[in-house]
Scaffold this active site. Sequence first.
Site, PDB file in Angstrom:
ATOM      1  N   GLU A 161      85.114  52.315  40.095  1.00 52.47           N
ATOM      2  CA  GLU A 161      86.098  51.249  40.278  1.00 52.47           C
ATOM      3  C   GLU A 161      87.502  51.841  40.342  1.00 52.47           C
ATOM      4  OE1 GLU A 161      86.813  46.742  38.710  1.00 52.47           O
ATOM      5  OE2 GLU A 161      86.236  48.228  37.213  1.00 52.47           O
ATOM      6  N   SER A 164      86.785  45.740  31.289  1.00 48.54           N
ATOM      7  CA  SER A 164      86.158  46.976  31.730  1.00 48.54           C
ATOM      8  C   SER A 164      84.719  47.078  31.249  1.00 48.54           C
ATOM      9  CB  SER A 164      86.948  48.178  31.202  1.00 48.54           C
ATOM     10  OG  SER A 164      86.815  48.255  29.792  1.00 48.54           O
ATOM     11  N   CYS A 196      89.066  41.682  40.137  1.00 45.45           N
ATOM     12  CA  CYS A 196      87.682  42.008  39.808  1.00 45.45           C
ATOM     13  C   CYS A 196      86.814  42.001  41.059  1.00 45.45           C
ATOM     14  CB  CYS A 196      87.136  40.994  38.805  1.00 45.45           C
ATOM     15  SG  CYS A 196      88.038  40.936  37.254  1.00 45.45           S
ATOM     16  N   GLU A 237      81.992  39.793  32.285  1.00 43.85           N
ATOM     17  CA  GLU A 237      82.349  39.993  33.695  1.00 43.85           C
ATOM     18  C   GLU A 237      83.194  41.249  33.727  1.00 43.85           C
ATOM     19  OE1 GLU A 237      84.388  40.623  36.490  1.00 43.85           O
ATOM     20  OE2 GLU A 237      85.301  38.634  36.681  1.00 43.85           O
ATOM     21  N   LYS A 297      91.732  35.274  22.734  1.00 45.24           N
ATOM     22  CA  LYS A 297      92.419  36.547  22.532  1.00 45.24           C
ATOM     23  C   LYS A 297      92.783  37.085  23.908  1.00 45.24           C
ATOM     24  CE  LYS A 297      91.777  41.428  21.800  1.00 45.24           C
ATOM     25  NZ  LYS A 297      92.715  41.689  22.920  1.00 45.24           N
ATOM     26  N   HIS A 298      94.067  37.182  24.182  1.00 46.02           N
ATOM     27  CA  HIS A 298      94.481  37.659  25.493  1.00 46.02           C
ATOM     28  C   HIS A 298      94.823  39.145  25.456  1.00 46.02           C
ATOM     29  CE1 HIS A 298      94.979  36.573  29.559  1.00 46.02           C
ATOM     30  NE2 HIS A 298      94.954  35.288  29.259  1.00 46.02           N
ATOM     31  N   ALA A 299      94.796  39.745  26.660  1.00 44.58           N
ATOM     32  CA  ALA A 299      95.137  41.154  26.786  1.00 44.58           C
ATOM     33  C   ALA A 299      96.589  41.375  26.381  1.00 44.58           C
ATOM     34  CB  ALA A 299      94.907  41.632  28.216  1.00 44.58           C
ATOM     35  N   TRP A 303      94.149  40.831  31.823  1.00 45.08           N
ATOM     36  CA  TRP A 303      95.530  40.673  32.255  1.00 45.08           C
ATOM     37  C   TRP A 303      95.680  40.434  33.754  1.00 45.08           C
ATOM     38  CZ3 TRP A 303      96.314  44.233  35.956  1.00 45.08           C
ATOM     39  CH2 TRP A 303      95.543  45.398  35.912  1.00 45.08           C
ATOM     40  N   ASN A 304      94.665  40.741  34.563  1.00 48.24           N
ATOM     41  CA  ASN A 304      94.905  40.766  36.016  1.00 48.24           C
ATOM     42  C   ASN A 304      95.048  39.370  36.617  1.00 48.24           C
ATOM     43  OD1 ASN A 304      92.070  40.478  35.519  1.00 48.24           O
ATOM     44  ND2 ASN A 304      91.666  40.997  37.645  1.00 48.24           N
TER      45      ASN A 304
END
Length: 460
Positions: free
Chosen positions: A361, A209, A264, A230, A156-158, A132-133
């Site tokens: 993180e 994550s 990220c 990633e 497939k998106h967040a 999503w970021n």
Amino acid sequence: MTTILKCVSPIDGSVFAEREALSPDGARKAAARARAAQAEWAARPIRERADLVRAAVAAVGEMNDEIVPELARMMGRPVRSGGEFGGFRDRAHYMADIAEETLADIEIADDADFRRLIRRVPWGVVLVVAPWNYPWMTAINTVAPALIAGNAVLLKHATQTLLVGERMARAFHSAGIPKEVFRNVYLDHDTTRTLIAGRHVNYVNFTGSVAGGQSMERAAAGTFIPVSTELGGKDPGYVMEDADLDAAVDVLMDGAMFNAGQCCCGIERIYVHHTLYDTFVEKAVAWVKALRLGDPLDPETTLGPMAHARFARTVRDQIDDAVAAGATAHIPTDPRDDGQAYLTPQVLTGVNHGMDVMCEESFGPVVGIMSVRDDDEAVHLMNDSRYGLTASLWTADPDRAARLGDRLETGTVFMNRADYLDPALCWTGCKDSGRGAGLSVLGLQALTRPKSYHLKKATT
């Protein structure tokens, strides 16, 4: 039982969008349709596929005035940031530009007796699980080269950016990319794992994550389906004694605070040569105090809410724990800090690697700054992390930066810049930042597999 995916807006906590997730059977059928359509798509010339991707990108650009406020509502990025279309376009176009040369046959020999060559062929159905970021740019990193290479793609998106895949599919279909070749799918976690474990897809790209990446790898265990990941980082900056101090402050603090620190490759820890440390901290604190926290739909806002209150809670906990252990917080609580998604940005000193804020993180608008004696101490501290995505070195000496870069456990070494992705360079990480190759010639090749031809000619 039907699963409803809900995007909760960080602006006010309301449900901004909701969609029904596919059942496991529905997801398998979507993958089967993609597989059936992929061969015809792969049979088209590379140039034709690349041109269709360029046209699809242009169709996204025509939506940008709607996309920018929609992103603000879904994940809180201020509208003054202007969205992601520039990077989205540049990455897709670069992959289209290099495709024919990068995917050309490697001719070994063609003589009277034999023809020998290596050909790059598509995997088949590529599942892209996007975050999503930076929901547009991260998705296109794989969607564009996968399609250009001849794969079919399931995106497939967040849930936090629920509408991005829907919009992208609409644009791509309007440009002429077949609906079954590029399909947006709404999936819950269990169904995603079912698709992978059942070999209904041939390649998985996941951005998110560490726990999410581990889940993808567990689902693929024993299937031999490649999983590219990633997974973020704890990216350091190192300011040497010969650095342009003002430039270092401006770029590193922007790298730490832009998008509410939800990058990220954002800067999460900074090491400064002891001769510049006090001045750097003074300037960094002033830089952060100038930010304006507020409604991301307000053009005057420079720092919006975090995407979800639970993400902000993690950052607050890290800050509170560091202060309790002796760190100094330099930014007073902003009156617009609501204890939920709206979070005061923070600069911490007096930190050390025994604190989570310097090791785990944060993915939020906080940065710890430490003084170092020399390059050796800086390299040791930069490598003292389970992550390895990028590192930012600040010096007037390129040779020195290259020497230090050779010693760093990271995927990308920056000199005098940070938080940037060049589509001609391989986007990759090491350690808990994941594995695989994105963008560049290596990223395009990764979305194919090599196939060798050893052809003996008939004798007369």
